[in-house]
Design a protein around this motif. Sequence first.
Motif, mmCIF file in Angstrom:
data_model
loop_
_atom_site.group_PDB
_atom_site.id
_atom_site.type_symbol
_atom_site.label_atom_id
_atom_site.label_comp_id
_atom_site.label_asym_id
_atom_site.label_seq_id
_atom_site.Cartn_x
_atom_site.Cartn_y
_atom_site.Cartn_z
ATOM 1 N N GLN A 76 29.084 71.842 38.245
ATOM 2 C CA GLN A 76 29.321 73.198 38.375
ATOM 3 C C GLN A 76 30.718 73.333 39.168
ATOM 4 O O GLN A 76 31.758 73.960 38.946
ATOM 5 C CB GLN A 76 28.382 73.764 39.219
ATOM 6 C CG GLN A 76 28.738 75.241 39.412
ATOM 7 C CD GLN A 76 27.571 75.777 40.469
ATOM 8 O OE1 GLN A 76 26.539 75.334 40.443
ATOM 9 N NE2 GLN A 76 28.085 76.762 41.448
ATOM 10 N N MET A 77 31.111 72.173 40.397
ATOM 11 C CA MET A 77 32.157 72.061 41.145
ATOM 12 C C MET A 77 33.428 71.875 40.263
ATOM 13 O O MET A 77 34.257 72.441 40.256
ATOM 14 C CB MET A 77 31.906 71.027 42.035
ATOM 15 C CG MET A 77 32.998 71.053 43.164
ATOM 16 S SD MET A 77 33.026 72.413 44.099
ATOM 17 C CE MET A 77 34.780 72.583 44.264
ATOM 18 N N ILE A 121 33.665 72.657 37.174
ATOM 19 C CA ILE A 121 34.061 73.744 36.170
ATOM 20 C C ILE A 121 34.956 74.776 37.227
ATOM 21 O O ILE A 121 35.778 75.042 36.788
ATOM 22 C CB ILE A 121 32.858 74.588 35.992
ATOM 23 C CG1 ILE A 121 32.134 73.667 34.706
ATOM 24 C CG2 ILE A 121 33.196 75.837 34.991
ATOM 25 C CD1 ILE A 121 30.618 74.195 34.380
ATOM 26 N N LEU A 122 34.341 74.653 38.488
ATOM 27 C CA LEU A 122 34.892 75.757 39.379
ATOM 28 C C LEU A 122 36.332 75.203 40.033
ATOM 29 O O LEU A 122 37.051 76.128 40.539
ATOM 30 C CB LEU A 122 34.107 76.026 40.580
ATOM 31 C CG LEU A 122 33.015 76.775 40.308
ATOM 32 C CD1 LEU A 122 32.077 77.036 41.382
ATOM 33 C CD2 LEU A 122 33.208 77.998 39.496
ATOM 34 N N LYS A 123 36.686 73.819 39.768
ATOM 35 C CA LYS A 123 37.870 73.305 39.672
ATOM 36 C C LYS A 123 38.878 73.580 38.795
ATOM 37 O O LYS A 123 39.973 73.237 39.152
ATOM 38 C CB LYS A 123 37.624 71.731 39.961
ATOM 39 C CG LYS A 123 38.405 70.935 41.292
ATOM 40 C CD LYS A 123 37.711 69.866 41.414
ATOM 41 C CE LYS A 123 38.935 68.720 40.950
ATOM 42 N NZ LYS A 123 38.078 67.321 40.998
ATOM 43 N N GLY A 124 38.296 74.119 37.566
ATOM 44 C CA GLY A 124 39.674 74.167 36.635
ATOM 45 C C GLY A 124 39.458 73.220 35.876
ATOM 46 O O GLY A 124 40.324 73.244 34.907
ATOM 47 N N VAL A 125 38.682 72.051 35.780
ATOM 48 C CA VAL A 125 38.783 71.048 34.825
ATOM 49 C C VAL A 125 38.373 71.487 33.342
ATOM 50 O O VAL A 125 37.229 72.188 33.270
ATOM 51 C CB VAL A 125 37.872 69.884 35.060
ATOM 52 C CG1 VAL A 125 37.904 68.764 34.396
ATOM 53 C CG2 VAL A 125 37.928 69.423 36.626
ATOM 54 N N GLU A 146 40.375 78.565 33.520
ATOM 55 C CA GLU A 146 40.635 77.065 33.920
ATOM 56 C C GLU A 146 42.094 77.267 34.978
ATOM 57 O O GLU A 146 42.087 76.417 35.619
ATOM 58 C CB GLU A 146 40.850 76.229 32.805
ATOM 59 C CG GLU A 146 39.348 75.617 32.384
ATOM 60 C CD GLU A 146 39.718 75.081 30.874
ATOM 61 O OE1 GLU A 146 40.685 74.656 30.540
ATOM 62 O OE2 GLU A 146 38.620 74.780 30.076
ATOM 63 N N ARG A 158 40.759 79.043 38.292
ATOM 64 C CA ARG A 158 39.835 78.544 39.194
ATOM 65 C C ARG A 158 40.719 77.055 39.592
ATOM 66 O O ARG A 158 41.198 76.248 38.767
ATOM 67 C CB ARG A 158 38.785 77.725 38.241
ATOM 68 C CG ARG A 158 37.681 79.017 38.058
ATOM 69 C CD ARG A 158 36.760 78.551 36.963
ATOM 70 N NE ARG A 158 35.719 79.418 36.765
ATOM 71 C CZ ARG A 158 34.735 79.493 35.593
ATOM 72 N NH1 ARG A 158 34.976 78.483 34.755
ATOM 73 N NH2 ARG A 158 34.240 80.461 35.234
ATOM 74 N N LEU A 207 46.054 69.247 37.684
ATOM 75 C CA LEU A 207 45.608 70.490 36.667
ATOM 76 C C LEU A 207 46.459 71.586 37.334
ATOM 77 O O LEU A 207 46.989 72.287 36.476
ATOM 78 C CB LEU A 207 44.072 70.663 36.910
ATOM 79 C CG LEU A 207 43.046 69.906 36.174
ATOM 80 C CD1 LEU A 207 41.807 70.024 36.815
ATOM 81 C CD2 LEU A 207 43.298 69.930 34.684
#
Lengths: 318, 677
Positions: free
Chosen positions: A214-215, A217-221, B87, B90, B121
């Motif tokens: 979840q982290m 995903i929330l990091k934008g990976v 993406e 976030r 990123l």
Amino acid sequence: MFFLIIKRILLGFITLIIVSLITFVGTEVLPGDACTTYLEREAYGAALEACYERLGLNVPAHERYLSWAYNVIQGDFGYSLSGQMPINEVLGPRVKNSMVLASAAIIIGIPIALILGIVTALWRDKLPDITISTVTIFAMTIPEFISATLLILIVAIWLEWLPGIVIVPTDVTITELLPNIILPVIAIAMIMTAHMARMVRSSVIQVMSSDYVQMAILKGVPYWKMVFKHVLPNALLPAINVVALTIAWLLGGVVVTEVVFNYPGLGRLVIESISNRDLPTVQALAIILASIYVSINLIADLLTLMLNPRLKTLQIRK
Amino acid sequence: MEKIIQKVKNLSVGFKSQKGKEISILKNITTNIKKGETVGIVGESGSGKSTLALAMMGYVKQGLFTMGGECIFNSSNLLAMGNRELEKVRGRKIAMIPQNAGQSLTPNLKIGYQIDEALKLHTNLNKNERDKKISELLNKVRLPSPETIALRYPHELSGGQQQRVAVGMALAGNPDLLLLDEPTTGLDVTTQAHVLELLNFIAKDTGTSMVYVSHDLGAIAQVSDRIIVMYSGEIVLEGPARDILKQPIHPYTYGLLKSIPKLSLAGLPDSMPGSQPQPGAKTKGCSFYDRCNLAEDKCKKNSPNLEYVSELKTSVRCFNYKKLIEQKSEKQSNIKRNEKNIKINEILNLTDVSISYAKQKLLDQIFNKITDSNPTVKDINIDINKGETIALVGESGSGKSTILKSIAGLLRTKEGNIKFDQDRILSNDLKKRSSGDLRAIQLIFQNPDESLNPNHTVEEILAQPLKLYFGLSGEELKNNIIGLLEKVRLGKFYLARYPRQLSGGEKQRVAVARAFAAKPDVILCDEVTSALDVSVQAAVLNLLQQLKEDFGTTYIFVSHDLAVVRAISDRVAVLYQGRLCEIGPSKNVYKFPSHPYTEVLLGAVLEPDPDIKPKLVAEDIVEDKPPEKGCCFQGRCPRFLGDKCKNETPPWQIGDNGNAIRCHINIKDLEKKQNGN
């Protein structure tokens, strides 16, 4: 780390000694012995005495165990009863044949299992998952003797594409053996792949719902990067041990499949030597199967230890 | 007007029940987050606060779906965006700092890699610049030697360090908005205070807006400019932090604040009856109706709207908030505890108790002894009087639960003995203890979810001790069980329920009832309220106090929460690394903390009052092991003297107030110094 490996090898060795003792004691307490089985109705008087003399069965049990163990350490399992051949010569080709069957099943089965497991997990409850999961459940629940028989019926008898049973001498070369193993490999791989795919699926699903995914995903990976970097390395670690057990099971001879296809592997040898009361061969097989299990589990444990940073530090600290 | 960076508009999030009914978890939430402000979202578990924070990142947990409304960031609705677009938001524009950093960092990847990933990123830096930036970020979150930390795996760091890494990672993309989901829950008091201080510093330093989600009003009070109080998926109160904490005009917030035990006040906090309704259970009327003491008929039929009270700059969802404004904030009423009936009759004596977790070597196993020169718990001498409540406090690793386990017989002591009723030495081996001794000492665990068998009904759970110790059966058994339930204020109809059908507070009541079923002399309470919501915690504390007064039971109460301990205990023992630092009557220890560690601990407690700031006197280093010799607290002591503390075990000193401490510095000097602060 080094100390740990030594310790594990020692423990494995002790396991083997215990296994050998149990099989030895087991064969001792059973009524009758190699000579009475071999001589059948003539097992009395001089003939019996001569047989005892020849096989060295007239010395006390513990001495026999020690001399047997001493020979085994040097790689000599003695003589088989039925064929009157050195057991090493009996075992050699059988081990090779079982290895060929097992490697083929592993090479085909494991990648397919991983892919199916991952696909079903990532598309959980969607169409790919539902179809594949249904198929794997079928493959898992149909017993091998039925799937094997069906394969023979369809591929060998109706379609006449491949030989239905293996009628080759035990010591054929691998190239000659190859066309014969296709059906047995399919029969084994079906069950094995299905089991492993389900395992991988639940492992991936568990990791996918973890906080660190979840982290990520929330990091934008991005999705696939997350799958390969954050999910799979963690999800496949527990799979190593299951794969190891499967390999051990395969190498140890897949008894039912070998019997159905008349395949000259270890599994059939086990059945044959038990029904022939060929006790020296049974003992040798017990030791060999036990060492396969012990060594493969050892390798799997060390592999997990090396790949899992958490366990690694834990062990070093200890 | 200040710039608004995130606009939440009529947001509803819910799930589909098994019957296909749509049940909402968030109901029509509308609020704005302005640039540079820190908004605290507070509520008990199940109030929807985390769901709201996640929605602000365009993330809805699996199984939930957006029923309506929008979360607008940079004039686009995050909830309608595709994954590709998200993406880019976030981690870059909006970053999250998770509750449990230990579980939120990927276990197989090094710290440096995980921060680098975020940098790759969200920035255009090259490899060298990124490496420099990683060090910079780790430095900013005040981690020692960033280069080595970057090469470690998450599990090699302590909880506080992991949380700092998570903060650093969130800052990597230079976000405009930081969402913090209970970032300090689960950390030790001192660590928690340090992390909060760091967050405050970062908010000021970078001008980032923050949304701070927590159940802990103490933490919220320290960081927030504005507070949103949530109840049952709705905003019930929203306004400037100071006004909300000083004069809460919603009855729920009012009750919540009163149910928090405070360091400055002795005695038990007021409790609120009942618990939050399950999602979907309430269809009309005010969701707080059942628990509200201002409730009227109209509250039952109509749901109040969020109403803006201009003189207080506060929005409130209540018909009767004016009553709370008129009602001048009176002093906390405080149920007085009856402190007099303590007889000087010792019931448990712990003499020179040492406990070791060291693995026995083969030789020691054969001779059945434990050799460990530096055991986890050492030299514990405590005499416990009949009918008193003695609390063991300390941070994680202080050995407080270990001591409890030893008293219960679950762990062997290495040295020393535990005497019961002044004459019997309790056996080290649980199997050798008599049934009577086992009955006399009962345990209540932290988490009732794990301590109650999920396959047993409440009746079966309570019947076990009664059958085991008293051989009851039939009608008598049933009557006894009903009697027990009444004592913990649960009705007869709970008999046939399974633990999963009970709320957290009800489960803990059943656990309490089970302990009392054995008619014990001593009850060991291991963090019994830590898993509960604040309002429920107050009720359980009150219940424990009531039962103690009725039965004259002795409590040994283990907790990391100093305010809870203050509320319930008569005497308190402060532990560090398995060694006793200070012991004395609670009122004196809290009023005149003498030992430097007690001072550090009390200084770090967060009070739900923006005017009381925590005092950070010592670093929050985590020590793996107690030092081999000298004072146990030497590594972190703010009053460290040097070689004397390093080499000599400090002596016991007894102060005028009855506190005993273990320190090289004269107790009178210590008291003077601390009053001077």
